[in-house]
Scaffold this motif. Sequence first.
Motif, short mmCIF file in Angstrom:
data_model
loop_
_atom_site.label_atom_id
_atom_site.label_comp_id
_atom_site.label_asym_id
_atom_site.label_seq_id
_atom_site.Cartn_x
_atom_site.Cartn_y
_atom_site.Cartn_z
N ASN A 1 1.33 14.23 11.30
CA ASN A 1 0.02 13.70 11.67
C ASN A 1 -0.53 12.91 10.48
OD1 ASN A 1 -0.19 14.79 14.29
ND2 ASN A 1 -0.83 16.76 13.46
N ILE A 2 -0.85 11.64 10.72
CA ILE A 2 -1.39 10.77 9.67
C ILE A 2 -2.91 10.88 9.69
CG2 ILE A 2 -1.50 8.44 8.76
CD1 ILE A 2 1.31 9.69 8.72
N SER A 3 -3.47 11.52 8.66
CA SER A 3 -4.91 11.72 8.57
C SER A 3 -5.48 10.91 7.42
CB SER A 3 -5.25 13.20 8.35
OG SER A 3 -4.76 13.99 9.40
N ALA A 4 -6.74 10.52 7.58
CA ALA A 4 -7.44 9.81 6.50
C ALA A 4 -7.84 10.79 5.42
CB ALA A 4 -8.68 9.11 7.06
N GLU A 5 -7.53 10.47 4.16
CA GLU A 5 -7.95 11.31 3.04
C GLU A 5 -9.26 10.85 2.44
OE1 GLU A 5 -4.74 13.00 0.43
OE2 GLU A 5 -3.64 11.26 1.22
N VAL B 1 5.75 5.64 16.24
CA VAL B 1 4.34 5.97 16.43
C VAL B 1 4.22 6.61 17.81
CG1 VAL B 1 1.97 5.14 16.49
CG2 VAL B 1 3.63 4.05 14.97
N SER B 2 4.27 7.95 17.86
CA SER B 2 4.27 8.62 19.15
C SER B 2 2.88 8.75 19.74
CB SER B 2 4.90 10.01 19.02
OG SER B 2 4.17 10.81 18.11
N LYS B 3 1.84 8.66 18.89
CA LYS B 3 0.47 8.75 19.38
C LYS B 3 -0.46 8.00 18.44
CE LYS B 3 -2.83 12.13 21.20
NZ LYS B 3 -3.12 13.58 21.38
N LEU B 4 -1.34 7.18 18.99
CA LEU B 4 -2.32 6.42 18.20
C LEU B 4 -3.71 6.80 18.68
CD1 LEU B 4 -2.74 4.25 16.03
CD2 LEU B 4 -2.67 2.54 17.85
N ASN B 5 -4.51 7.41 17.78
CA ASN B 5 -5.82 7.93 18.18
C ASN B 5 -6.98 7.01 17.81
OD1 ASN B 5 -4.62 10.42 19.05
ND2 ASN B 5 -4.53 11.06 16.91
N GLY C 1 -12.67 11.43 5.84
CA GLY C 1 -11.63 11.87 4.93
C GLY C 1 -11.48 13.39 4.92
N THR C 2 -10.47 13.87 4.23
CA THR C 2 -10.18 15.31 4.19
C THR C 2 -10.79 16.00 2.99
OG1 THR C 2 -8.12 14.82 3.01
CG2 THR C 2 -7.98 15.02 5.40
N SER C 3 -11.73 15.36 2.30
CA SER C 3 -12.29 15.94 1.07
C SER C 3 -12.95 17.29 1.33
CB SER C 3 -13.30 14.99 0.44
OG SER C 3 -12.69 13.75 0.14
N PHE C 4 -13.80 17.34 2.37
CA PHE C 4 -14.55 18.58 2.63
C PHE C 4 -14.32 19.13 4.03
CE2 PHE C 4 -16.94 15.98 -0.39
CZ PHE C 4 -16.96 16.83 -1.48
N MET C 5 -13.45 18.52 4.82
CA MET C 5 -13.22 18.95 6.19
C MET C 5 -11.87 18.43 6.64
SD MET C 5 -15.86 16.29 8.00
CE MET C 5 -17.08 16.55 6.70
N SER C 6 -11.49 18.77 7.86
CA SER C 6 -10.24 18.21 8.40
C SER C 6 -10.49 16.75 8.72
CB SER C 6 -9.81 18.97 9.66
OG SER C 6 -10.82 18.93 10.65
N GLY C 7 -9.71 15.89 8.11
CA GLY C 7 -9.91 14.46 8.29
C GLY C 7 -9.50 13.98 9.67
N THR C 8 -9.89 12.75 9.99
CA THR C 8 -9.54 12.14 11.26
C THR C 8 -8.03 11.92 11.34
OG1 THR C 8 -11.68 11.01 11.30
CG2 THR C 8 -9.96 10.17 12.77
N VAL C 9 -7.41 12.43 12.41
CA VAL C 9 -5.99 12.16 12.65
C VAL C 9 -5.90 10.79 13.31
CG1 VAL C 9 -3.88 12.92 13.78
CG2 VAL C 9 -5.48 14.61 12.87
N ILE C 10 -5.41 9.82 12.54
CA ILE C 10 -5.39 8.44 13.03
C ILE C 10 -4.22 8.21 13.99
CG2 ILE C 10 -5.23 6.02 12.31
CD1 ILE C 10 -6.42 6.92 9.60
N MET C 11 -3.05 8.78 13.66
CA MET C 11 -1.87 8.60 14.49
C MET C 11 -0.87 9.70 14.18
SD MET C 11 0.07 5.41 12.57
CE MET C 11 -1.42 4.40 12.51
N ALA D 1 -7.39 -2.62 8.71
CA ALA D 1 -6.03 -3.08 9.03
C ALA D 1 -5.31 -1.95 9.75
CB ALA D 1 -5.27 -3.49 7.78
N LEU D 2 -4.72 -2.27 10.92
CA LEU D 2 -3.95 -1.31 11.71
C LEU D 2 -2.78 -2.08 12.33
CD1 LEU D 2 -4.08 1.69 12.55
CD2 LEU D 2 -5.27 0.98 14.62
N PRO D 3 -1.75 -2.34 11.52
CA PRO D 3 -0.68 -3.25 11.93
C PRO D 3 0.33 -2.67 12.92
CG PRO D 3 -0.22 -2.41 9.74
CD PRO D 3 -1.56 -1.88 10.13
N VAL D 4 0.15 -1.42 13.36
CA VAL D 4 1.11 -0.83 14.29
C VAL D 4 0.40 -0.42 15.57
CG1 VAL D 4 2.62 0.00 12.44
CG2 VAL D 4 0.80 1.49 13.29
N LYS D 5 1.18 -0.27 16.62
CA LYS D 5 0.65 0.22 17.90
C LYS D 5 1.55 1.34 18.39
CE LYS D 5 2.92 -3.36 20.72
NZ LYS D 5 3.59 -4.05 19.60
N GLU D 6 1.06 2.08 19.38
CA GLU D 6 1.82 3.23 19.89
C GLU D 6 3.18 2.79 20.43
OE1 GLU D 6 1.04 6.72 23.19
OE2 GLU D 6 -0.61 6.13 21.87
#
Length: 414
Positions: free
Chosen positions: A67-71, A184-188, A197-207, A78-83
């Motif tokens: 799972n690719i999450s924002a830190e 890329v099996s899933k793009l959220n 970001g994941t600094s103080f919580m679970s970050g957004t799972v981007i893909m 920029a989001l150069p990929v798609k599902e």
Amino acid sequence: MAALQRSKKRIIVFSAVGVLVIALVLLLVLGSKKDNIIPVQVEEAQKRTITQIVTASGKIRPEFLVNISAEVSGELIALPVKEGDRVKKGELLVRIKPDVYIAAVNQAEAGYRSAKASLEKAEADYHRAKELFAKKLNAEQDLQMAKMTYDVAKAGADQAKAGLDRAKEDLSKTSIYSPLDGTVSKLNSQLGERVLGTSFMSGTVIMTIADLTKMEGIMDVSENDVVLVHIGDTTSLDVDAVPGKKFRGVVKEIANTAATTGLGTQQEVVNFPVKVRIVGDVSQLRPGMSATGDIQTQTKSDVLSVPIQSVTTRAPKQPPADGQEGGAPAAAQASDAKKKVEKPTEIVFVVKDGKVKAVPVERGISDDSHVEITKGLSGGETIVSGSFKAINTDLQDGMAVKVEKSRATSGKGS
């Protein structure tokens, strides 16, 4: 004369009625005896190969999935990929707007330069104080004060350097690269969205990035069956979305902790996740597909076996109770009765000379149709294999039976 004739007629009528009654009684008796002959089907106890199977259901998933999450937080610029896109390790996946983090780096660099200058000045003052103290031109208190100022300046410089390193690290996290070759099996998320970001919580799972060339089945095995499963056991998988095709797999991991559903309710179920690596072509498989697996836990060749339905249980015969004196204590009677309670015995019914004999047996492994007999039979016996009602309720030791139709035997091998 007429009275005599009437008397003779009565005797004839009563005699006929008596003969008819006797005939009916004989018919009922013979008919009841005939009804006691129970029709059965039989099969010969013989040697064959038995493979014990544990069946479980589960889901298909990739062996390697990330799972690719924002830190760091910010806007996706920029989001150069798609599902569904294939990506290589190190390929750019996401870029978050870096302006705030560039400014933080610049501020940290300025702070570090200031702290470094203060450190250089404090270090020079400390060396000069040591020289003057060596020449006895200043007091020891002045030397200690210079030393303290130097230590504080050094700590401040170290802190400023750590802040600069962190700011640079945060800036580098605004660009996210693929950690593996995969799909890329899933793009959220979408371009322009803000992510946390994941600094103080679970970050957004981007893909989600998955290697779809290596798939596995996560099978839920019941707590009663998991003790039979071992690493390396061969598995045959049926996937609902790919009918008519068997996938082959090997058990690679068995969970040590159970997964319980419906805890504390009547529907409580305890299963252990078992990972099965799928070998061969997996191009038709997708994450999340439902699957049923037959795990071959043990195979024995050339073992004596009977149909699995032939093994049943009967309560052991109780010996007639010895007469007890009227004054025997009730507690002693209850104790004797408890001693006489025994567990039901597993038996098969062997047919010989038109009657059945209940033979105690011990079982080994079993497959879906036959069970291994480890003790009680020598092979070649004619075993009752049906009907279910006859085996489980009707038959008793010594009863007369009629063989209706023998089941076809398959010889050695199942």
